[in-house]
Design a protein around this motif. Structure first.
Motif, PDB file in Angstrom:
ATOM      1  N   ALA A  37     -14.932   2.245  -0.819  1.00 59.09           N
ATOM      2  CA  ALA A  37     -14.103   1.040  -1.007  1.00 59.09           C
ATOM      3  C   ALA A  37     -14.959  -0.200  -1.156  1.00 59.09           C
ATOM      4  CB  ALA A  37     -13.140   0.896   0.160  1.00 59.09           C
TER       5      ALA A  37
ATOM      6  N   VAL B 241     -12.433  -2.467  -3.460  1.00 57.65           N
ATOM      7  CA  VAL B 241     -11.004  -2.192  -3.298  1.00 57.65           C
ATOM      8  C   VAL B 241     -10.748  -1.843  -1.836  1.00 57.65           C
ATOM      9  CG1 VAL B 241     -10.719  -1.365  -5.662  1.00 57.65           C
ATOM     10  CG2 VAL B 241     -11.306   0.262  -3.857  1.00 57.65           C
ATOM     11  N   SER B 242      -9.511  -1.666  -1.476  1.00 54.44           N
ATOM     12  CA  SER B 242      -9.163  -1.282  -0.114  1.00 54.44           C
ATOM     13  C   SER B 242      -9.354   0.221   0.078  1.00 54.44           C
ATOM     14  CB  SER B 242      -7.707  -1.637   0.180  1.00 54.44           C
ATOM     15  OG  SER B 242      -6.839  -0.863  -0.626  1.00 54.44           O
TER      16      SER B 242
ATOM     17  N   SER C 185      -7.159   2.160   1.275  1.00 52.32           N
ATOM     18  CA  SER C 185      -5.923   2.814   0.852  1.00 52.32           C
ATOM     19  C   SER C 185      -5.954   3.106  -0.642  1.00 52.32           C
ATOM     20  CB  SER C 185      -4.705   1.963   1.201  1.00 52.32           C
ATOM     21  OG  SER C 185      -4.766   0.701   0.554  1.00 52.32           O
ATOM     22  N   ALA C 186      -6.550   2.196  -1.415  1.00 51.31           N
ATOM     23  CA  ALA C 186      -6.685   2.425  -2.851  1.00 51.31           C
ATOM     24  C   ALA C 186      -7.608   3.609  -3.124  1.00 51.31           C
ATOM     25  CB  ALA C 186      -7.222   1.174  -3.545  1.00 51.31           C
TER      26      ALA C 186
ATOM     27  N   GLY D 150      -0.240   4.433  -7.621  1.00 51.45           N
ATOM     28  CA  GLY D 150      -0.430   3.229  -6.807  1.00 51.45           C
ATOM     29  C   GLY D 150      -1.661   2.448  -7.168  1.00 51.45           C
ATOM     30  N   VAL D 151      -2.500   3.016  -8.044  1.00 51.80           N
ATOM     31  CA  VAL D 151      -3.683   2.304  -8.531  1.00 51.80           C
ATOM     32  C   VAL D 151      -3.723   2.444 -10.047  1.00 51.80           C
ATOM     33  CG1 VAL D 151      -5.052   2.555  -6.431  1.00 51.80           C
ATOM     34  CG2 VAL D 151      -5.162   4.324  -8.191  1.00 51.80           C
ATOM     35  N   SER D 152      -4.327   1.486 -10.701  1.00 51.10           N
ATOM     36  CA  SER D 152      -4.432   1.556 -12.159  1.00 51.10           C
ATOM     37  C   SER D 152      -5.407   2.664 -12.548  1.00 51.10           C
ATOM     38  CB  SER D 152      -4.910   0.223 -12.719  1.00 51.10           C
ATOM     39  OG  SER D 152      -6.268  -0.005 -12.363  1.00 51.10           O
TER      40      SER D 152
ATOM     41  N   LEU E 263      -5.645   6.801  -2.460  1.00 51.97           N
ATOM     42  CA  LEU E 263      -4.714   7.108  -3.539  1.00 51.97           C
ATOM     43  C   LEU E 263      -5.445   7.703  -4.745  1.00 51.97           C
ATOM     44  CD1 LEU E 263      -2.451   3.917  -3.430  1.00 51.97           C
ATOM     45  CD2 LEU E 263      -1.809   6.229  -2.710  1.00 51.97           C
ATOM     46  N   ALA E 264      -6.589   7.123  -5.070  1.00 54.18           N
ATOM     47  CA  ALA E 264      -7.338   7.588  -6.242  1.00 54.18           C
ATOM     48  C   ALA E 264      -7.897   8.992  -6.028  1.00 54.18           C
ATOM     49  CB  ALA E 264      -8.476   6.612  -6.546  1.00 54.18           C
TER      50      ALA E 264
ATOM     51  N   THR F 177      -9.041   1.526 -12.264  1.00 51.08           N
ATOM     52  CA  THR F 177      -9.517   1.506 -10.875  1.00 51.08           C
ATOM     53  C   THR F 177      -9.762   2.927 -10.387  1.00 51.08           C
ATOM     54  OG1 THR F 177      -8.325  -0.542 -10.417  1.00 51.08           O
ATOM     55  CG2 THR F 177      -8.953   0.806  -8.529  1.00 51.08           C
ATOM     56  N   ARG F 178      -8.849   3.838 -10.727  1.00 51.73           N
ATOM     57  CA  ARG F 178      -9.012   5.230 -10.310  1.00 51.73           C
ATOM     58  C   ARG F 178     -10.324   5.808 -10.837  1.00 51.73           C
ATOM     59  NH1 ARG F 178      -5.038   8.509  -8.801  1.00 51.73           N
ATOM     60  NH2 ARG F 178      -3.481   7.195  -9.836  1.00 51.73           N
TER      61      ARG F 178
END
Length: 350
Positions: free
Chosen positions: A14, A19-20, A22-23, A33-35, A26-27, A38-39
């Motif tokens: 992160a 990023v966080s 949590s992001a 929940g992430v673009s 998700l990735a 970003t993933r």
């Protein structure tokens, strides 16, 4: 003094990705929940750092294990000898590796131990799906595994696993075609050395063999059940070739059994194929290495394993998948089959 490397955490990824955590979660777990940009940035950083998820932690959040399971209820030493299993597993792993999915393989002593292994894997969330190999007559596994609510694929004719996603080869058609070819070569007294009739594929092959012989108005064929090993085949072949009415062609259930049968024919002074023709099931380099080389009912077992792997991944992804025919095996003729060319030495003096 040596220092141990601190385990890599999501927070490290992160920080580098700005990023966080949590992001990152998700990735890495392929959740929305992430673009997409970003993933991909997170995945790239994770790959560069050599990050791998902790299996126990993934299970706690319901993420996939990244593994599928296969249990073989056969002696491990036999698997190393029988080319079918190693080729099938290699194909299975080839398909799974494309999706970065591993294979968890275990041997079991009996059916109960196999079922206990499935229950443990599911309870521990060790696997995302299962491959059920060696389909049996009245096989309880498809129903029991379905009750465990885990994706699975059956390897075998779907008639023996109603409602299950299955991939299979048409053994019945292959056997019938082989019988017709042997008749074209002039053979009328045919025999089969089969595995145990508790196996679905054996039952299918035996039925097709008898029906094909009957349809061609041949004498009642011999069908001898034996353990799927060299020892079992030697005993069965000796029984057939020393009987009062010796068959002129024998079809075996695997290539190990056929190689053993070829040895018995040589020991009895019979010339293959002049006195007796031999056919193996499941072609391999082994069939090409004997003298004479063994004719074999052949299909691409590696591709068969790949097909099963792709189908299981679809089922895991929630794709509606119908039973899928992989192939109709075909007879590859080599030196062990041909017309009878010499008098039967076992009839001399009778």
């Amino acid at each position: 003094m040596t220092t141990s490397r601190r385990p890599l955490k999501m927070a490290d990824i992160a920080a580098l990705a700005s990023v966080s955590t949590s992001a990152v979660s998700l990735a890495l777990n392929d959740r929305p929940g992430v673009s997409e940009a970003t993933r991909q940035r997170i995945l790239s950083i994770a790959t560069e750092l050599g990050w791998f998820p902790n299996a126990a932690a993934r299970a706690l959040v319901g993420a996939r294990a990244g593994t599928v399971g296969l249990v073989l209820t056969r002696p491990a030493r036999d698997i190393g000898i029988e080319p079918f299993y190693m080729s099938f597993i290699a194909g299975l792993e080839a398909a799974l590796s494309v999706q970065r999915t591993g294979l968890l393989l275990q041997f079991a002593q009996d059916e109960q131990a196999e079922l206990d292994t499935y229950r443990r894997w599911v309870a521990e969330q060790r696997v995302d799906g299962l491959v059920l190999l060696d389909l049996r007559v009245n096989d309880p596994r498809p129903g029991l595994v379905r009750d465990m609510a885990i994706p699975f694929v059956v390897i075998g004719d779907p008639r023996y696993a109603p409602g299950a996603t299955a991939v299979w080869s048409d053994d019945g058609a292959a056997i019938a075609a082989t019988v017709r070819r042997l008749v074209e070569l002039g053979h009328r007294r045919l025999a089969r050395v089969s595995e145990q009739t508790t196996m679905a594929h054996t039952t299918i092959r035996n039925r097709a063999f008898v029906e094909a012989c009957t349809g061609l108005d041949l004498p009642s064929p011999f069908v001898v059940e034996a353990a799927p090993s060299a020892v079992g085949s030697r005993s069965a072949t000796h029984q057939l070739l020393t009987g009062t009415t010796r068959p002129t062609a024998i079809v075996y259930d695997n290539n190990i059994m056929a190689v053993a049968g070829l040895g018995v024919a040589h020991e009895l002074g019979l010339v293959v194929p002049d006195h007796v023709s031999l056919v193996a099931y499941d072609d391999s380099v082994l069939c090409e290495s004997t003298h004479p080389a063994l004719s074999a009912i052949s299909h691409d077992v590696h591709s068969y394993g790949e097909h099963a792997g792709r189908l299981l991944l679809d089922v895991i992804d929630g794709v509606d998948s119908e039973p899928s025919l992989d192939s109709v095996p075909r007879l590859i003729e080599r030196g062990s089959t041909g017309p009878l060319r010499a008098p039967d030495p076992t009839l001399a003096g009778r």
